[in-house]
Motif scaffolding. Structure first.
Motif, PDB file in Angstrom:
ATOM      1  N   GLN A   1     -38.047 -17.821   5.259  1.00 59.42           N
ATOM      2  CA  GLN A   1     -37.570 -16.503   5.676  1.00 59.42           C
ATOM      3  C   GLN A   1     -38.324 -15.981   6.895  1.00 59.42           C
ATOM      4  OE1 GLN A   1     -36.941 -13.773   2.216  1.00 59.42           O
ATOM      5  NE2 GLN A   1     -37.892 -15.498   1.154  1.00 59.42           N
ATOM      6  N   LEU A   2     -39.628 -16.258   6.956  1.00 61.28           N
ATOM      7  CA  LEU A   2     -40.412 -15.803   8.106  1.00 61.28           C
ATOM      8  C   LEU A   2     -39.914 -16.460   9.390  1.00 61.28           C
ATOM      9  CD1 LEU A   2     -42.678 -14.061   9.168  1.00 61.28           C
ATOM     10  CD2 LEU A   2     -44.281 -15.925   8.640  1.00 61.28           C
ATOM     11  N   GLU A   3     -39.575 -17.747   9.302  1.00 58.76           N
ATOM     12  CA  GLU A   3     -39.024 -18.445  10.467  1.00 58.76           C
ATOM     13  C   GLU A   3     -37.746 -17.752  10.948  1.00 58.76           C
ATOM     14  OE1 GLU A   3     -37.677 -22.969  11.700  1.00 58.76           O
ATOM     15  OE2 GLU A   3     -37.421 -22.349   9.617  1.00 58.76           O
ATOM     16  N   MET A   4     -36.879 -17.410  10.021  1.00 62.01           N
ATOM     17  CA  MET A   4     -35.617 -16.770  10.381  1.00 62.01           C
ATOM     18  C   MET A   4     -35.844 -15.366  10.957  1.00 62.01           C
ATOM     19  SD  MET A   4     -32.312 -16.113   8.074  1.00 62.01           S
ATOM     20  CE  MET A   4     -30.749 -15.885   8.842  1.00 62.01           C
ATOM     21  N   LEU A   5     -36.652 -14.565  10.265  1.00 60.94           N
ATOM     22  CA  LEU A   5     -36.893 -13.199  10.731  1.00 60.94           C
ATOM     23  C   LEU A   5     -37.601 -13.173  12.078  1.00 60.94           C
ATOM     24  CD1 LEU A   5     -37.871 -11.540   7.334  1.00 60.94           C
ATOM     25  CD2 LEU A   5     -35.676 -11.401   8.552  1.00 60.94           C
ATOM     26  N   THR A   6     -38.492 -14.133  12.313  1.00 58.75           N
ATOM     27  CA  THR A   6     -39.167 -14.237  13.609  1.00 58.75           C
ATOM     28  C   THR A   6     -38.158 -14.541  14.706  1.00 58.75           C
ATOM     29  OG1 THR A   6     -41.228 -14.948  12.572  1.00 58.75           O
ATOM     30  CG2 THR A   6     -40.951 -15.473  14.911  1.00 58.75           C
ATOM     31  N   GLN A   7     -37.244 -15.472  14.432  1.00 59.61           N
ATOM     32  CA  GLN A   7     -36.212 -15.796  15.430  1.00 59.61           C
ATOM     33  C   GLN A   7     -35.306 -14.601  15.714  1.00 59.61           C
ATOM     34  OE1 GLN A   7     -34.150 -19.596  14.886  1.00 59.61           O
ATOM     35  NE2 GLN A   7     -35.892 -20.289  13.660  1.00 59.61           N
TER      36      GLN A   7
ATOM     37  N   ALA B   1     -29.314 -24.655   9.224  1.00 59.11           N
ATOM     38  CA  ALA B   1     -28.273 -23.640   9.465  1.00 59.11           C
ATOM     39  C   ALA B   1     -28.481 -23.101  10.873  1.00 59.11           C
ATOM     40  CB  ALA B   1     -28.372 -22.505   8.455  1.00 59.11           C
ATOM     41  N   THR B   2     -27.404 -23.016  11.629  1.00 58.13           N
ATOM     42  CA  THR B   2     -27.459 -22.444  12.972  1.00 58.13           C
ATOM     43  C   THR B   2     -26.383 -21.375  13.097  1.00 58.13           C
ATOM     44  OG1 THR B   2     -25.966 -24.168  13.800  1.00 58.13           O
ATOM     45  CG2 THR B   2     -28.325 -24.547  14.090  1.00 58.13           C
TER      46      THR B   2
ATOM     47  N   GLY C   1     -22.789 -11.564   9.084  1.00 61.18           N
ATOM     48  CA  GLY C   1     -23.984 -11.496   9.923  1.00 61.18           C
ATOM     49  C   GLY C   1     -24.040 -12.567  10.997  1.00 61.18           C
ATOM     50  N   PHE C   2     -23.471 -13.736  10.674  1.00 57.44           N
ATOM     51  CA  PHE C   2     -23.500 -14.886  11.575  1.00 57.44           C
ATOM     52  C   PHE C   2     -22.094 -15.503  11.618  1.00 57.44           C
ATOM     53  CE2 PHE C   2     -27.693 -14.284   9.841  1.00 57.44           C
ATOM     54  CZ  PHE C   2     -28.531 -14.409  10.938  1.00 57.44           C
TER      55      PHE C   2
ATOM     56  N   ARG D   1     -29.179 -12.780  18.838  1.00 52.88           N
ATOM     57  CA  ARG D   1     -30.039 -13.966  18.940  1.00 52.88           C
ATOM     58  C   ARG D   1     -29.453 -15.146  18.164  1.00 52.88           C
ATOM     59  NH1 ARG D   1     -36.341 -12.366  18.930  1.00 52.88           N
ATOM     60  NH2 ARG D   1     -36.209 -10.601  20.348  1.00 52.88           N
ATOM     61  N   ARG D   2     -29.686 -16.309  18.710  1.00 53.94           N
ATOM     62  CA  ARG D   2     -29.273 -17.555  18.062  1.00 53.94           C
ATOM     63  C   ARG D   2     -30.435 -18.040  17.198  1.00 53.94           C
ATOM     64  NH1 ARG D   2     -25.133 -20.479  17.195  1.00 53.94           N
ATOM     65  NH2 ARG D   2     -25.259 -22.726  17.303  1.00 53.94           N
ATOM     66  N   VAL D   3     -30.126 -18.501  15.974  1.00 53.21           N
ATOM     67  CA  VAL D   3     -31.161 -18.992  15.071  1.00 53.21           C
ATOM     68  C   VAL D   3     -30.846 -20.413  14.632  1.00 53.21           C
ATOM     69  CG1 VAL D   3     -31.769 -16.688  14.219  1.00 53.21           C
ATOM     70  CG2 VAL D   3     -30.083 -18.051  13.002  1.00 53.21           C
ATOM     71  N   ALA D   4     -31.891 -21.129  14.297  1.00 47.91           N
ATOM     72  CA  ALA D   4     -31.791 -22.457  13.683  1.00 47.91           C
ATOM     73  C   ALA D   4     -32.864 -22.481  12.601  1.00 47.91           C
ATOM     74  CB  ALA D   4     -32.024 -23.561  14.700  1.00 47.91           C
ATOM     75  N   VAL D   5     -32.420 -22.570  11.347  1.00 46.55           N
ATOM     76  CA  VAL D   5     -33.332 -22.492  10.220  1.00 46.55           C
ATOM     77  C   VAL D   5     -33.152 -23.716   9.335  1.00 46.55           C
ATOM     78  CG1 VAL D   5     -34.014 -21.130   8.213  1.00 46.55           C
ATOM     79  CG2 VAL D   5     -33.225 -19.978  10.275  1.00 46.55           C
ATOM     80  N   ARG D   6     -34.263 -24.346   8.990  1.00 50.08           N
ATOM     81  CA  ARG D   6     -34.232 -25.491   8.092  1.00 50.08           C
ATOM     82  C   ARG D   6     -34.364 -25.010   6.654  1.00 50.08           C
ATOM     83  NH1 ARG D   6     -39.432 -27.632  10.296  1.00 50.08           N
ATOM     84  NH2 ARG D   6     -39.581 -25.398  10.435  1.00 50.08           N
TER      85      ARG D   6
END
Length: 178
Positions: free
Chosen positions: A164-170, A117-118, A93-94, A138-143
């Motif tokens: 998870q909401l932070e990631m799915l929103t990104q 994680a980016t 996926g990434f 899309r590029r993501v950055a999740v703590r």
């Protein structure tokens, strides 16, 4: 095995030993034991992060015990083979995913690591519902953080927590209501 006699106190989340140095006048036995545990925890952390960032899922899984359990929002993997397969899904996926550890602490066999994680979402990513989000570009950055236990210098269990909401929103995924 190191001499673990003497009182131990929990101070600021860390175990510290009370008492004088060992018979040789050097570092107390408890401190030598603690130092060796910290050194091994750091080696496991460094090795796992390096293998993960190199996308070498088999080497990353080798830091886990043969019956280890890996738990994260997407599911549970048991044993090195399932853990390696789970890591492979992240890489699918990434493909450029990287973990950057920020801090870690340990107390006996428990290790806690904070990380970011980016990566760029260019392949399918499995959702907790069983569906998948197709590539968004899309590029993501999740703590997040990992909490793990160690047995015989290998990871026995690892629990991964991230927003998870932070990631799915990104990723631009609408809220999941199933």
């Amino acid at each position: 095995m190191a001499d673990l006699t003497g009182a131990e106190f929990v101070q600021g989340g860390m175990v510290t030993a009370a008492g004088a140095g060992d018979a040789k006048g050097g570092m107390p036995a408890q401190d030598r034991f603690r130092e060796s545990m910290v050194s091994n925890d750091q080696e496991v952390t460094d090795g796992l992060v390096a293998a993960f960032n190199a996308h070498d899922f088999e080497t990353a899984a080798s830091f886990f015990g043969p019956r280890a359990i890996y738990v994260c929002p997407g599911g549970i993997a048991e044993g090195r083979e399932e853990i390696a397969s789970y890591f492979a899904l992240y890489f699918e996926g990434f493909p450029d995913i990287k973990i950057t550890p920020h801090s870690w602490t340990s107390c006996e066999d428990l290790v806690v690591i904070e990380w970011t994680a980016t990566g760029t979402h260019t392949g399918p990513f499995l959702l907790p519902t069983g569906g998948a989000v197709q590539a968004t570009g899309r590029r993501v950055a999740v703590r997040g953080c990992d909490i793990r236990t160690v047995e015989d210098e290998l990871i026995a269990s690892q629990r991964v927590y991230y927003d998870q909401l932070e990631m799915l929103t990104q990723l631009g995924v609408p809220c999941i209501s199933e």
